[in-house]
Design an enzyme around this catalytic site. Sequence first.
Site, PDB file in Angstrom:
ATOM      1  N   ILE A  89      -0.484  20.352 -21.352  1.00 34.47           N
ATOM      2  CA  ILE A  89      -1.615  21.509 -20.742  1.00 34.47           C
ATOM      3  C   ILE A  89      -2.787  21.366 -21.454  1.00 34.47           C
ATOM      4  CG2 ILE A  89       0.420  22.769 -20.045  1.00 34.47           C
ATOM      5  CD1 ILE A  89      -0.125  24.714 -22.679  1.00 34.47           C
ATOM      6  N   HIS A 105       3.040  20.614 -15.439  1.00 38.42           N
ATOM      7  CA  HIS A 105       3.117  21.967 -16.172  1.00 38.42           C
ATOM      8  C   HIS A 105       1.883  22.826 -16.354  1.00 38.42           C
ATOM      9  CE1 HIS A 105       6.910  20.080 -18.011  1.00 38.42           C
ATOM     10  NE2 HIS A 105       7.290  20.306 -16.673  1.00 38.42           N
ATOM     11  N   GLY A 171       5.474   8.974 -25.215  1.00 36.78           N
ATOM     12  CA  GLY A 171       5.221  10.268 -25.883  1.00 36.78           C
ATOM     13  C   GLY A 171       5.815  11.690 -25.476  1.00 36.78           C
TER      14      GLY A 171
HETATM   15  C1  BV8 Z   1      12.502  23.783 -13.446  1.00 32.10           C
HETATM   16  C2  BV8 Z   1       4.396  24.382 -20.378  1.00 32.10           C
HETATM   17  C3  BV8 Z   1      13.710  24.543 -11.285  1.00 32.10           C
HETATM   18  C4  BV8 Z   1       4.277  25.364 -21.223  1.00 32.10           C
HETATM   19  C5  BV8 Z   1       6.889  23.357 -20.553  1.00 32.10           C
HETATM   20  C6  BV8 Z   1      20.245  22.724 -17.771  1.00 32.10           C
HETATM   21  C7  BV8 Z   1      20.243  21.257 -17.613  1.00 32.10           C
HETATM   22  C8  BV8 Z   1      18.942  20.711 -17.217  1.00 32.10           C
HETATM   23  C9  BV8 Z   1      18.121  21.372 -16.758  1.00 32.10           C
HETATM   24  C10 BV8 Z   1      18.205  22.718 -17.087  1.00 32.10           C
HETATM   25  C11 BV8 Z   1      19.032  23.320 -17.543  1.00 32.10           C
HETATM   26  N1  BV8 Z   1      18.862  24.700 -17.994  1.00 32.10           N
HETATM   27  C12 BV8 Z   1      17.669  24.939 -17.441  1.00 32.10           C
HETATM   28  C13 BV8 Z   1      17.180  23.849 -16.928  1.00 32.10           C
HETATM   29  C14 BV8 Z   1      15.844  23.488 -16.375  1.00 32.10           C
HETATM   30  C15 BV8 Z   1      14.678  23.530 -17.354  1.00 32.10           C
HETATM   31  C16 BV8 Z   1      14.957  22.444 -18.628  1.00 32.10           C
HETATM   32  O1  BV8 Z   1      14.968  21.344 -18.537  1.00 32.10           O
HETATM   33  N2  BV8 Z   1      15.443  23.028 -19.714  1.00 32.10           N
HETATM   34  C17 BV8 Z   1      15.821  22.215 -20.675  1.00 32.10           C
HETATM   35  C18 BV8 Z   1      15.686  22.901 -22.115  1.00 32.10           C
HETATM   36  C19 BV8 Z   1      17.255  21.823 -20.608  1.00 32.10           C
HETATM   37  N3  BV8 Z   1      13.494  23.044 -16.627  1.00 32.10           N
HETATM   38  C20 BV8 Z   1      12.791  24.050 -16.037  1.00 32.10           C
HETATM   39  O2  BV8 Z   1      12.897  25.272 -16.341  1.00 32.10           O
HETATM   40  C21 BV8 Z   1      11.675  23.507 -15.314  1.00 32.10           C
HETATM   41  N4  BV8 Z   1      11.570  23.967 -13.967  1.00 32.10           N
HETATM   42  O3  BV8 Z   1      13.501  23.199 -13.484  1.00 32.10           O
HETATM   43  O4  BV8 Z   1      12.504  24.614 -12.065  1.00 32.10           O
HETATM   44  C22 BV8 Z   1      13.145  25.395 -10.155  1.00 32.10           C
HETATM   45  C23 BV8 Z   1      13.636  24.946  -8.760  1.00 32.10           C
HETATM   46  C24 BV8 Z   1      13.375  25.460  -7.711  1.00 32.10           C
HETATM   47  C25 BV8 Z   1      12.407  26.692  -7.860  1.00 32.10           C
HETATM   48  C26 BV8 Z   1      11.857  27.167  -9.042  1.00 32.10           C
HETATM   49  C27 BV8 Z   1      12.414  26.454  -9.956  1.00 32.10           C
HETATM   50  C28 BV8 Z   1      10.121  23.812 -15.871  1.00 32.10           C
HETATM   51  C29 BV8 Z   1      10.095  23.368 -17.381  1.00 32.10           C
HETATM   52  C30 BV8 Z   1       8.920  23.327 -17.834  1.00 32.10           C
HETATM   53  C31 BV8 Z   1       8.617  24.239 -19.143  1.00 32.10           C
HETATM   54  N5  BV8 Z   1       7.053  24.241 -19.669  1.00 32.10           N
HETATM   55  N6  BV8 Z   1       5.448  23.256 -20.952  1.00 32.10           N
HETATM   56  C32 BV8 Z   1       3.614  24.812 -22.490  1.00 32.10           C
HETATM   57  O5  BV8 Z   1       3.223  23.935 -22.651  1.00 32.10           O
HETATM   58  O6  BV8 Z   1       3.672  25.773 -23.494  1.00 32.10           O
HETATM   59  S1  BV8 Z   1       7.961  22.221 -21.224  1.00 32.10           S
HETATM   60  C33 BV8 Z   1       7.305  21.474 -22.567  1.00 32.10           C
HETATM   61  O7  BV8 Z   1       8.226  20.811 -23.359  1.00 32.10           O
HETATM   62  C34 BV8 Z   1       6.358  20.260 -22.063  1.00 32.10           C
HETATM   63  O8  BV8 Z   1       5.655  20.482 -21.079  1.00 32.10           O
HETATM   64  C35 BV8 Z   1       7.355  19.287 -22.018  1.00 32.10           C
HETATM   65  O9  BV8 Z   1       7.852  19.203 -20.603  1.00 32.10           O
HETATM   66  C36 BV8 Z   1       8.787  19.686 -22.787  1.00 32.10           C
HETATM   67  C37 BV8 Z   1       9.045  18.465 -23.878  1.00 32.10           C
HETATM   68  O10 BV8 Z   1       8.004  18.492 -24.701  1.00 32.10           O
HETATM   69  P1  BV8 Z   1       7.520  16.731 -24.976  1.00 32.10           P
HETATM   70  O11 BV8 Z   1       6.247  16.769 -24.142  1.00 32.10           O
HETATM   71  O12 BV8 Z   1       8.523  15.786 -24.747  1.00 32.10           O
HETATM   72  O13 BV8 Z   1       7.141  17.117 -26.438  1.00 32.10           O
HETATM   73  P2  BV8 Z   1       8.332  17.045 -27.620  1.00 32.10           P
HETATM   74  O14 BV8 Z   1       7.491  17.558 -28.780  1.00 32.10           O
HETATM   75  O15 BV8 Z   1       9.715  17.411 -27.169  1.00 32.10           O
HETATM   76  O16 BV8 Z   1       8.454  15.652 -28.038  1.00 32.10           O
HETATM   77  C38 BV8 Z   1       7.340  14.612 -28.220  1.00 32.10           C
HETATM   78  C39 BV8 Z   1       7.759  13.315 -28.389  1.00 32.10           C
HETATM   79  O17 BV8 Z   1       6.534  12.428 -28.670  1.00 32.10           O
HETATM   80  C40 BV8 Z   1       8.853  12.920 -29.408  1.00 32.10           C
HETATM   81  O18 BV8 Z   1       9.783  12.185 -28.407  1.00 32.10           O
HETATM   82  C41 BV8 Z   1       8.219  12.305 -30.451  1.00 32.10           C
HETATM   83  O19 BV8 Z   1       9.062  11.173 -30.922  1.00 32.10           O
HETATM   84  C42 BV8 Z   1       6.989  11.558 -29.875  1.00 32.10           C
HETATM   85  N7  BV8 Z   1       5.802  11.418 -30.369  1.00 32.10           N
HETATM   86  C43 BV8 Z   1       5.367  12.145 -31.546  1.00 32.10           C
HETATM   87  N8  BV8 Z   1       4.359  11.722 -32.068  1.00 32.10           N
HETATM   88  C44 BV8 Z   1       3.977  10.441 -31.590  1.00 32.10           C
HETATM   89  C45 BV8 Z   1       4.944  10.334 -30.510  1.00 32.10           C
HETATM   90  N9  BV8 Z   1       4.920   9.327 -29.561  1.00 32.10           N
HETATM   91  C46 BV8 Z   1       3.908   8.394 -29.672  1.00 32.10           C
HETATM   92  N10 BV8 Z   1       3.063   8.490 -30.655  1.00 32.10           N
HETATM   93  C47 BV8 Z   1       3.166   9.450 -31.592  1.00 32.10           C
HETATM   94  N11 BV8 Z   1       2.018   9.701 -32.477  1.00 32.10           N
END
Ligand code: BV8
Length: 232
Positions: A89, A105, A171
């Site tokens: 975002i 998102h 990432g």
């Molecule tokens: C939806 C915005 C349905 C806000 C975010 C059970 C099973 C499956 C799915 C679900 C479930 N229970 C619930 C769900 C659905 C749920 C979900 O997936 N939950 C998860 C926890 C299981 N999903 C939702 O609710 C989504 N909506 O499903 O809607 C629907 C259908 C019909 C009608 C209505 C609704 C919506 C999800 C969106 C949530 N909002 N962000 C904010 O930013 O505050 S999520 C947020 O975390 C991010 O946007 C991103 O999506 C997510 C993960 O973050 P990452 O970007 O991956 O960052 P992270 O820190 O995790 O990882 C960083 C990576 O970078 C690491 O791998 C690291 O190694 C690497 N890295 C670090 N440094 C470097 C690097 N790589 C390269 N170079 C570097 N230097």
Amino acid sequence: MKVVVLTGAGISAESGVPTFRDADGLWVGHRVEDVATPEGFEAQPSLVHRFYDERRRSLAEVEPNEAHRALARLEDVLGDDLLVVTQNIDDLHDRAGSTRLIHMHGELLSAWCQGCDAHVPWTRDLGDLPPCPCCGVTALRPDVVWFGEMPYQMERIMGALAGADLFVSIGTSGAVYPAAGFVQQAMRAGARTLELNLEPSEGSLWFSETRHGPASELVPRWVDEVLLAVTP
Ligand code: BV8
Ligand code: ZN
């Protein structure tokens, strides 16, 4: 060659934007369900506003890095054959020059009025409950997609994945859906799949190729490879 790129917090990490799941992750100190859900916002609006106001303010202190700039360079050459879908975002892709870009998102620099449904560009705090510039009601929320909410432009993203020759994930931990499922959709559409990440993600096994290292090194190198292959 049609390319779809998905980016996550890892592409902005080297710009100084904290990621979600690393030690100093954004959600440390907060429970995810407290700050990134509609229920959490309903229950504690000022806590949630503070969480996003802080992140919006810190945008002024960070700059795009070589990875964001490389993707903008790639768009200059591929044009409509490239689509970048970001889960982030922050506005670093925008500032680097990417225009074929979807913030699935939402964006910190946008506010969403619960009174008139307007989405308005926004750079200030929301915690002091400012009136909506369109309808005057004090009902502005961060224009971000919380858990349980529908990500933006899913049809456009699905269409791009169905026609992709190459899907690149940069990432992201592959922890959140539907973004984490894009690699499987791309694979089913016959695309080659490449993961560029600091370390293996939850979805690594789905990728035909994975490269590990910092995005600021891996992304420019990969873009140079593509440009070499596509420019006569
Ligand atoms: C939806 C915005 C349905 C806000 C975010 C059970 C099973 C499956 C799915 C679900 C479930 N229970 C619930 C769900 C659905 C749920 C979900 O997936 N939950 C998860 C926890 C299981 N999903 C939702 O609710 C989504 N909506 O499903 O809607 C629907 C259908 C019909 C009608 C209505 C609704 C919506 C999800 C969106 C949530 N909002 N962000 C904010 O930013 O505050 S999520 C947020 O975390 C991010 O946007 C991103 O999506 C997510 C993960 O973050 P990452 O970007 O991956 O960052 P992270 O820190 O995790 O990882 C960083 C990576 O970078 C690491 O791998 C690291 O190694 C690497 N890295 C670090 N440094 C470097 C690097 N790589 C390269 N170079 C570097 N230097
Ligand atoms: Zn309004």
